[in-house]
Design a protein around this motif. Structure first.
Motif, PDB file in Angstrom:
ATOM      1  N   LEU A  42     -21.566  18.037  35.279  1.00  0.00           N
ATOM      2  CA  LEU A  42     -22.381  19.013  34.570  1.00  0.00           C
ATOM      3  C   LEU A  42     -21.991  19.079  33.094  1.00  0.00           C
ATOM      4  O   LEU A  42     -22.859  19.116  32.212  1.00  0.00           O
ATOM      5  CB  LEU A  42     -22.211  20.399  35.203  1.00  0.00           C
ATOM      6  N   THR A  43     -20.700  19.099  32.848  1.00  0.00           N
ATOM      7  CA  THR A  43     -20.224  19.177  31.463  1.00  0.00           C
ATOM      8  C   THR A  43     -20.641  17.954  30.667  1.00  0.00           C
ATOM      9  O   THR A  43     -21.081  18.048  29.515  1.00  0.00           O
ATOM     10  CB  THR A  43     -18.688  19.312  31.435  1.00  0.00           C
ATOM     11  N   SER A  44     -20.550  16.798  31.274  1.00  0.00           N
ATOM     12  CA  SER A  44     -20.911  15.558  30.585  1.00  0.00           C
ATOM     13  C   SER A  44     -22.403  15.486  30.293  1.00  0.00           C
ATOM     14  O   SER A  44     -22.823  14.990  29.244  1.00  0.00           O
ATOM     15  CB  SER A  44     -20.506  14.345  31.437  1.00  0.00           C
ATOM     16  N   GLY A  45     -23.196  16.016  31.234  1.00  0.00           N
ATOM     17  CA  GLY A  45     -24.638  15.881  31.104  1.00  0.00           C
ATOM     18  C   GLY A  45     -25.316  17.000  30.354  1.00  0.00           C
ATOM     19  O   GLY A  45     -26.368  16.802  29.737  1.00  0.00           O
ATOM     20  N   LEU A  46     -24.735  18.200  30.368  1.00  0.00           N
ATOM     21  CA  LEU A  46     -25.409  19.360  29.799  1.00  0.00           C
ATOM     22  C   LEU A  46     -24.868  19.807  28.453  1.00  0.00           C
ATOM     23  O   LEU A  46     -25.562  20.455  27.679  1.00  0.00           O
ATOM     24  CB  LEU A  46     -25.324  20.550  30.785  1.00  0.00           C
ATOM     25  N   GLY A  47     -23.599  19.529  28.228  1.00  0.00           N
ATOM     26  CA  GLY A  47     -23.019  19.938  26.954  1.00  0.00           C
ATOM     27  C   GLY A  47     -22.666  21.399  26.867  1.00  0.00           C
ATOM     28  O   GLY A  47     -22.504  21.948  25.777  1.00  0.00           O
ATOM     29  N   PHE A  48     -22.562  22.091  28.051  1.00  0.00           N
ATOM     30  CA  PHE A  48     -22.172  23.492  28.044  1.00  0.00           C
ATOM     31  C   PHE A  48     -20.686  23.645  28.298  1.00  0.00           C
ATOM     32  O   PHE A  48     -20.221  24.605  28.903  1.00  0.00           O
ATOM     33  CB  PHE A  48     -22.947  24.262  29.130  1.00  0.00           C
ATOM     34  N   ALA A  49     -19.856  22.691  27.849  1.00  0.00           N
ATOM     35  CA  ALA A  49     -18.431  22.716  28.108  1.00  0.00           C
ATOM     36  C   ALA A  49     -17.789  23.944  27.489  1.00  0.00           C
ATOM     37  O   ALA A  49     -16.786  24.408  27.942  1.00  0.00           O
ATOM     38  CB  ALA A  49     -17.773  21.460  27.579  1.00  0.00           C
ATOM     39  N   GLU A  89     -30.668  32.611  39.707  1.00  0.00           N
ATOM     40  CA  GLU A  89     -30.849  31.527  38.735  1.00  0.00           C
ATOM     41  C   GLU A  89     -31.452  32.055  37.437  1.00  0.00           C
ATOM     42  O   GLU A  89     -31.045  31.664  36.339  1.00  0.00           O
ATOM     43  CB  GLU A  89     -31.747  30.458  39.354  1.00  0.00           C
ATOM     44  N   ALA A  90     -32.408  32.977  37.561  1.00  0.00           N
ATOM     45  CA  ALA A  90     -33.030  33.568  36.370  1.00  0.00           C
ATOM     46  C   ALA A  90     -32.004  34.385  35.585  1.00  0.00           C
ATOM     47  O   ALA A  90     -31.989  34.362  34.347  1.00  0.00           O
ATOM     48  CB  ALA A  90     -34.205  34.449  36.783  1.00  0.00           C
ATOM     49  N   ALA A  91     -31.146  35.104  36.297  1.00  0.00           N
ATOM     50  CA  ALA A  91     -30.108  35.894  35.625  1.00  0.00           C
ATOM     51  C   ALA A  91     -29.133  34.986  34.888  1.00  0.00           C
ATOM     52  O   ALA A  91     -28.683  35.297  33.776  1.00  0.00           O
ATOM     53  CB  ALA A  91     -29.369  36.755  36.650  1.00  0.00           C
ATOM     54  N   ASP A 116     -33.841  25.040  27.497  1.00  0.00           N
ATOM     55  CA  ASP A 116     -32.519  24.467  27.772  1.00  0.00           C
ATOM     56  C   ASP A 116     -31.720  25.359  28.718  1.00  0.00           C
ATOM     57  O   ASP A 116     -31.067  24.874  29.650  1.00  0.00           O
ATOM     58  CB  ASP A 116     -31.743  24.286  26.465  1.00  0.00           C
ATOM     59  N   SER A 117     -31.740  26.654  28.481  1.00  0.00           N
ATOM     60  CA  SER A 117     -30.980  27.565  29.342  1.00  0.00           C
ATOM     61  C   SER A 117     -31.563  27.609  30.749  1.00  0.00           C
ATOM     62  O   SER A 117     -30.830  27.684  31.738  1.00  0.00           O
ATOM     63  CB  SER A 117     -30.939  28.972  28.738  1.00  0.00           C
ATOM     64  N   THR A 118     -32.883  27.506  30.857  1.00  0.00           N
ATOM     65  CA  THR A 118     -33.529  27.503  32.171  1.00  0.00           C
ATOM     66  C   THR A 118     -33.169  26.242  32.956  1.00  0.00           C
ATOM     67  O   THR A 118     -32.842  26.302  34.153  1.00  0.00           O
ATOM     68  CB  THR A 118     -35.059  27.600  32.021  1.00  0.00           C
ATOM     69  N   LEU A 119     -33.218  25.096  32.269  1.00  0.00           N
ATOM     70  CA  LEU A 119     -32.875  23.832  32.930  1.00  0.00           C
ATOM     71  C   LEU A 119     -31.392  23.804  33.309  1.00  0.00           C
ATOM     72  O   LEU A 119     -31.020  23.338  34.391  1.00  0.00           O
ATOM     73  CB  LEU A 119     -33.202  22.662  32.003  1.00  0.00           C
ATOM     74  N   ALA A 167     -29.443  26.399  33.953  1.00  0.00           N
ATOM     75  CA  ALA A 167     -29.231  27.326  35.064  1.00  0.00           C
ATOM     76  C   ALA A 167     -29.665  26.709  36.391  1.00  0.00           C
ATOM     77  O   ALA A 167     -28.997  26.875  37.420  1.00  0.00           O
ATOM     78  CB  ALA A 167     -29.992  28.625  34.812  1.00  0.00           C
ATOM     79  N   ALA A 168     -30.781  25.993  36.364  1.00  0.00           N
ATOM     80  CA  ALA A 168     -31.272  25.359  37.587  1.00  0.00           C
ATOM     81  C   ALA A 168     -30.270  24.324  38.103  1.00  0.00           C
ATOM     82  O   ALA A 168     -29.990  24.250  39.308  1.00  0.00           O
ATOM     83  CB  ALA A 168     -32.626  24.692  37.313  1.00  0.00           C
ATOM     84  N   GLN A 169     -29.705  23.532  37.192  1.00  0.00           N
ATOM     85  CA  GLN A 169     -28.749  22.509  37.602  1.00  0.00           C
ATOM     86  C   GLN A 169     -27.423  23.121  38.065  1.00  0.00           C
ATOM     87  O   GLN A 169     -26.840  22.686  39.061  1.00  0.00           O
ATOM     88  CB  GLN A 169     -28.514  21.539  36.444  1.00  0.00           C
ATOM     89  N   ILE A 170     -26.962  24.133  37.354  1.00  0.00           N
ATOM     90  CA  ILE A 170     -25.712  24.790  37.753  1.00  0.00           C
ATOM     91  C   ILE A 170     -25.866  25.458  39.107  1.00  0.00           C
ATOM     92  O   ILE A 170     -25.001  25.341  39.979  1.00  0.00           O
ATOM     93  CB  ILE A 170     -25.303  25.831  36.685  1.00  0.00           C
ATOM     94  N   ALA A 171     -26.977  26.158  39.300  1.00  0.00           N
ATOM     95  CA  ALA A 171     -27.220  26.838  40.571  1.00  0.00           C
ATOM     96  C   ALA A 171     -27.298  25.830  41.715  1.00  0.00           C
ATOM     97  O   ALA A 171     -26.763  26.065  42.813  1.00  0.00           O
ATOM     98  CB  ALA A 171     -28.506  27.652  40.497  1.00  0.00           C
ATOM     99  N   ALA A 172     -27.951  24.704  41.466  1.00  0.00           N
ATOM    100  CA  ALA A 172     -28.072  23.675  42.501  1.00  0.00           C
ATOM    101  C   ALA A 172     -26.711  23.103  42.867  1.00  0.00           C
ATOM    102  O   ALA A 172     -26.415  22.868  44.046  1.00  0.00           O
ATOM    103  CB  ALA A 172     -29.002  22.562  42.026  1.00  0.00           C
ATOM    104  N   VAL A 173     -25.864  22.886  41.872  1.00  0.00           N
ATOM    105  CA  VAL A 173     -24.525  22.349  42.130  1.00  0.00           C
ATOM    106  C   VAL A 173     -23.694  23.336  42.927  1.00  0.00           C
ATOM    107  O   VAL A 173     -23.049  22.982  43.919  1.00  0.00           O
ATOM    108  CB  VAL A 173     -23.822  21.989  40.803  1.00  0.00           C
ATOM    109  N   ARG A 174     -23.701  24.595  42.514  1.00  0.00           N
ATOM    110  CA  ARG A 174     -22.931  25.609  43.238  1.00  0.00           C
ATOM    111  C   ARG A 174     -23.411  25.738  44.679  1.00  0.00           C
ATOM    112  O   ARG A 174     -22.614  25.842  45.610  1.00  0.00           O
ATOM    113  CB  ARG A 174     -23.049  26.960  42.520  1.00  0.00           C
ATOM    114  N   ARG A 175     -24.716  25.715  44.861  1.00  0.00           N
ATOM    115  CA  ARG A 175     -25.295  25.830  46.197  1.00  0.00           C
ATOM    116  C   ARG A 175     -24.941  24.620  47.056  1.00  0.00           C
ATOM    117  O   ARG A 175     -24.601  24.745  48.235  1.00  0.00           O
ATOM    118  CB  ARG A 175     -26.810  25.986  46.084  1.00  0.00           C
ATOM    119  N   THR A 176     -25.003  23.431  46.462  1.00  0.00           N
ATOM    120  CA  THR A 176     -24.680  22.209  47.196  1.00  0.00           C
ATOM    121  C   THR A 176     -23.215  22.181  47.612  1.00  0.00           C
ATOM    122  O   THR A 176     -22.884  21.812  48.755  1.00  0.00           O
ATOM    123  CB  THR A 176     -24.999  20.968  46.334  1.00  0.00           C
TER     124      THR A 176
END
Length: 208
Positions: A201-208, A138-140, A154-157, A159-168
């Protein structure tokens, strides 16, 4: 000299694989806590010193397979096409992993993979050690997402959400497969879930 180095590296890889295979075989047969490192070294026909040179801890004998993929998400972000968003690249990579039945996506019904999954989830020490690898990954990812126009928080938050989604997603797939659902049958549902998750994730984070 180059050929000699190549032979040496291949020998190291074979030794590493042999030690891990011996360990996992013993752990699956008798349980992680019932097998000592000395016994693993004896069965693998190496010294304890050699074993620890390849695997710093007993847990790493099993979890090195996860550690090898620790920076996968960060690598995907860094290698994305010019102009492509981070989430777009991660979505493509995850969908490709589902198609290829990559264990990282949880959609793999190979008996050996399922056996290791059950071993890990049923062993508290392995679960705890896996959490450390997850945190490092997640840190990477956060570092890969960071940029001149992206605040560190922003990048830390993200990453945490993306990692959680992938893990789930991966856990849901592996739980289904472990319950007896063939990977091929699970695949359409896994794709639908991944598409939905990355859309959110795209809708909520804006990293599209």
């Amino acid at each position: 000299m180059t050929e000699e180095l190549g032979l040496r590296e291949r020998k190291k890889l074979r030794t590493r694989a042999a030690i891990s295979a011996a360990a996992i075989g013993l752990f699956l047969e008798r349980g992680f806590d019932a097998v000592g490192v000395a016994e693993v070294a004896r069965v693998a026909e190496v010294s304890k010193r050699t074993l620890f040179a390849y695997f710093p801890s007993k847990e790493d004998l099993v979890l090195h397979r996860f550690a090898d993929h620790e920076t996968d998400a960060a690598d995907v972000v860094r290698a994305r096409r010019p102009g492509q968003g981070a989430l777009s690249a991660l979505r493509e990579a995850f969908l490709r992993g589902l198609e290829e039945r990559s264990p990282v996506t949880g959609l793999c019904d190979e008996p050996a993979v399922l056996a290791v999954f059950r071993l890990v989830t049923g062993t508290p020490a392995l679960v705890a050690r896996l959490a450390a690898f997850t945190s490092a990954g997640e840190a990477a990812l956060a570092a890969a997402l960071a940029g001149a126009d992206v605040p560190p928080l922003d990048s830390t938050l993200a990453a945490a959400q993306i990692a959680a989604v992938r893990r789930t997603l991966a856990t849901a797939n592996m739980d289904a497969v472990a319950a007896g659902v063939p990977a091929a049958r699970r695949h359409p549902e896994a794709v639908e879930a991944a598409e939905r998750a990355f859309h959110l994730l795209t809708s909520g984070l804006g990293f599209a």
